[in-house]
Design an enzyme around this catalytic site. Structure first.
Site, short mmCIF file in Angstrom:
data_model
loop_
_atom_site.label_atom_id
_atom_site.label_comp_id
_atom_site.label_asym_id
_atom_site.label_seq_id
_atom_site.Cartn_x
_atom_site.Cartn_y
_atom_site.Cartn_z
N ASP A 1 91.32 65.79 61.30
CA ASP A 1 92.29 66.88 61.38
C ASP A 1 93.67 66.27 61.06
OD1 ASP A 1 93.20 65.63 63.68
OD2 ASP A 1 92.95 67.38 64.98
N CYS B 1 90.58 62.43 64.85
CA CYS B 1 91.57 63.45 65.23
C CYS B 1 92.65 62.73 66.03
CB CYS B 1 90.92 64.62 65.99
SG CYS B 1 90.13 64.20 67.55
N THR C 1 93.08 62.25 69.30
CA THR C 1 92.51 61.38 70.33
C THR C 1 91.10 60.91 70.03
OG1 THR C 1 91.58 63.31 71.46
CG2 THR C 1 93.80 62.61 72.14
N HIS D 1 73.18 49.40 70.88
CA HIS D 1 72.51 50.01 72.03
C HIS D 1 72.19 51.49 71.84
CE1 HIS D 1 73.99 46.91 75.25
NE2 HIS D 1 73.75 46.34 74.09
C1 RB5 Z 1 95.65 68.21 67.82
O1 RB5 Z 1 96.92 68.41 68.35
C2 RB5 Z 1 94.77 67.44 68.80
O2 RB5 Z 1 94.49 68.26 69.89
C3 RB5 Z 1 93.53 66.96 68.13
O3 RB5 Z 1 93.87 66.12 67.07
C4 RB5 Z 1 92.57 66.14 68.98
O4 RB5 Z 1 93.25 65.13 69.65
C5 RB5 Z 1 91.69 66.91 69.86
O5 RB5 Z 1 90.86 66.36 70.59
#
Ligand code: RB5
Length: 147
Positions: free
Chosen positions: A8, A65, A67, A98
Protein backbone atom coordinates in the site's frame (compact mmCIF):
# COMPACT_ATOMS: atom_id res chain seq x y z
CA UNK A 1 11.22 -18.90 -8.41
CA UNK A 2 8.21 -16.70 -9.26
CA UNK A 3 7.50 -14.01 -6.70
CA UNK A 4 4.43 -11.77 -6.41
CA UNK A 5 4.93 -8.47 -4.61
CA UNK A 6 2.60 -5.73 -3.43
CA UNK A 7 2.28 -2.78 -1.11
CA UNK A 8 0.00 0.00 0.00
CA UNK A 9 1.12 3.64 0.21
CA UNK A 10 2.93 2.92 3.49
CA UNK A 11 5.07 0.27 1.84
CA UNK A 12 5.36 1.68 -1.67
CA UNK A 13 9.00 2.79 -1.61
CA UNK A 14 10.21 -0.45 0.00
CA UNK A 15 8.22 -2.46 -2.53
CA UNK A 16 9.86 -0.57 -5.38
CA UNK A 17 13.30 -1.38 -3.94
CA UNK A 18 12.36 -5.04 -3.42
CA UNK A 19 11.15 -5.36 -7.02
CA UNK A 20 14.41 -3.94 -8.38
CA UNK A 21 16.53 -6.03 -6.03
CA UNK A 22 14.81 -9.33 -6.81
CA UNK A 23 14.71 -8.60 -10.54
CA UNK A 24 18.44 -7.80 -10.47
CA UNK A 25 18.97 -11.14 -8.74
CA UNK A 26 17.21 -12.90 -11.61
CA UNK A 27 13.86 -13.73 -10.04
CA UNK A 28 10.64 -13.51 -12.02
CA UNK A 29 8.71 -10.78 -10.19
CA UNK A 30 5.13 -9.63 -10.71
CA UNK A 31 4.20 -6.31 -9.12
CA UNK A 32 0.54 -6.05 -8.03
CA UNK A 33 0.89 -2.41 -7.01
CA UNK A 34 0.24 0.00 -5.53
CA UNK A 35 2.03 2.27 -7.98
CA UNK A 36 2.24 5.53 -6.05
CA UNK A 37 2.22 6.93 -2.52
CA UNK A 38 -1.44 7.88 -2.81
CA UNK A 39 -3.52 6.42 0.02
CA UNK A 40 -5.20 3.10 -0.76
CA UNK A 41 -6.52 -0.01 1.03
CA UNK A 42 -3.84 -2.65 1.69
CA UNK A 43 -6.51 -5.34 1.63
CA UNK A 44 -6.97 -5.27 -2.13
CA UNK A 45 -3.31 -5.86 -2.91
CA UNK A 46 -2.90 -8.46 -0.16
CA UNK A 47 -5.72 -10.55 -1.60
CA UNK A 48 -4.31 -10.45 -5.15
CA UNK A 49 -0.87 -11.58 -4.01
CA UNK A 50 -2.18 -14.18 -1.57
CA UNK A 51 -4.59 -15.68 -4.10
CA UNK A 52 -1.77 -15.89 -6.64
CA UNK A 53 0.26 -17.90 -4.13
CA UNK A 54 -2.75 -20.05 -3.22
CA UNK A 55 -3.38 -20.79 -6.90
CA UNK A 56 0.31 -21.66 -7.37
CA UNK A 57 0.79 -18.96 -9.99
CA UNK A 58 3.61 -17.77 -7.74
CA UNK A 59 5.95 -19.65 -5.41
CA UNK A 60 6.07 -16.82 -2.88
CA UNK A 61 4.54 -13.46 -2.08
CA UNK A 62 5.98 -10.34 -0.44
CA UNK A 63 3.74 -7.59 0.93
CA UNK A 64 4.63 -4.27 2.54
CA UNK A 65 2.31 -1.82 4.30
CA UNK A 66 3.01 0.72 7.03
CA UNK A 67 3.36 -1.85 9.79
CA UNK A 68 3.07 -5.14 7.90
CA UNK A 69 0.20 -6.06 10.21
CA UNK A 70 -2.76 -5.39 7.92
CA UNK A 71 -1.08 -7.23 5.08
CA UNK A 72 -0.36 -10.28 7.25
CA UNK A 73 -3.87 -10.46 8.69
CA UNK A 74 -5.45 -10.16 5.25
CA UNK A 75 -3.11 -12.59 3.49
CA UNK A 76 -3.61 -15.21 6.22
CA UNK A 77 -7.35 -15.24 5.43
CA UNK A 78 -6.56 -16.96 2.12
CA UNK A 79 -6.54 -20.75 2.27
CA UNK A 80 -3.08 -22.24 1.92
CA UNK A 81 -1.30 -19.01 2.73
CA UNK A 82 1.11 -18.89 5.65
CA UNK A 83 2.10 -15.25 5.97
CA UNK A 84 4.67 -14.02 8.47
CA UNK A 85 5.30 -10.46 9.60
CA UNK A 86 9.08 -10.16 9.87
CA UNK A 87 11.29 -7.31 11.07
CA UNK A 88 14.52 -9.12 11.98
CA UNK A 89 16.96 -11.49 10.34
CA UNK A 90 16.54 -14.34 12.83
CA UNK A 91 12.80 -14.56 12.20
CA UNK A 92 13.30 -14.26 8.44
CA UNK A 93 15.25 -17.52 8.50
CA UNK A 94 13.27 -19.28 11.23
CA UNK A 95 9.91 -18.69 9.61
CA UNK A 96 11.09 -20.46 6.47
CA UNK A 97 12.84 -23.31 8.33
CA UNK A 98 10.04 -23.90 10.83
CA UNK A 99 6.81 -22.58 9.31
CA UNK A 100 7.40 -22.92 5.55
CA UNK A 101 5.89 -19.46 5.14
CA UNK A 102 4.93 -18.59 1.59
CA UNK A 103 4.15 -14.90 2.14
CA UNK A 104 6.46 -12.37 3.82
CA UNK A 105 5.07 -9.11 5.16
CA UNK A 106 7.03 -6.13 6.42
CA UNK A 107 6.33 -2.63 7.68
CA UNK A 108 7.69 0.20 5.59
CA UNK A 109 7.32 2.54 8.56
CA UNK A 110 9.05 0.12 10.92
CA UNK A 111 12.27 -0.92 9.20
CA UNK A 112 14.51 0.84 6.70
CA UNK A 113 14.99 -0.25 3.12
CA UNK A 114 18.36 -1.86 3.72
CA UNK A 115 16.99 -4.18 6.43
CA UNK A 116 13.93 -4.98 4.31
CA UNK A 117 16.21 -6.14 1.48
CA UNK A 118 18.34 -8.24 3.85
CA UNK A 119 15.20 -9.88 5.28
CA UNK A 120 13.93 -10.46 1.75
CA UNK A 121 17.17 -12.19 0.73
CA UNK A 122 17.26 -14.52 3.72
CA UNK A 123 13.58 -15.35 3.42
CA UNK A 124 13.80 -16.06 -0.31
CA UNK A 125 17.02 -18.08 -0.01
CA UNK A 126 16.03 -20.31 2.93
CA UNK A 127 14.33 -23.64 2.23
CA UNK A 128 11.86 -25.32 4.59
CA UNK A 129 13.77 -27.64 6.94
CA UNK A 130 11.37 -30.54 6.31
CA UNK A 131 12.05 -31.69 9.87
CA UNK A 132 9.33 -34.11 10.95
CA UNK A 133 8.19 -31.95 13.87
CA UNK A 134 7.96 -28.81 11.76
CA UNK A 135 6.16 -30.63 8.93
CA UNK A 136 3.65 -31.98 11.47
CA UNK A 137 3.00 -28.48 12.85
CA UNK A 138 2.65 -26.92 9.39
CA UNK A 139 0.23 -29.75 8.57
CA UNK A 140 -1.89 -28.78 11.57
CA UNK A 141 -2.04 -25.21 10.27
CA UNK A 142 -2.96 -26.36 6.78
CA UNK A 143 -5.71 -28.72 7.94
CA UNK A 144 -7.39 -26.41 10.43
CA UNK A 145 -10.78 -25.39 9.12
CA UNK A 146 -11.85 -23.10 11.92
CA UNK A 147 -14.92 -25.10 12.93
C1 RB5 B 1 -2.02 2.93 6.48
O1 RB5 B 1 -2.09 4.15 7.13
C2 RB5 B 1 -1.67 1.81 7.45
O2 RB5 B 1 -2.74 1.61 8.31
C3 RB5 B 1 -1.30 0.56 6.71
O3 RB5 B 1 -0.20 0.81 5.90
C4 RB5 B 1 -0.88 -0.63 7.57
O4 RB5 B 1 0.06 -0.25 8.51
C5 RB5 B 1 -1.98 -1.40 8.15
O5 RB5 B 1 -1.78 -2.40 8.85
Amino acid sequence: MKIAIGADHGGFTHKEAIRKHLTDRGFEVKDFGTYSEESMDYNDVAIKVAEGVRDQEFDRGILVCGTGVGMSIMANKVDGVRAALVHDLFTAEATRLHNDTNVLTMGGRVIDEDLALKITDIWVDTAFSNDERHARRVGKINHYKGE
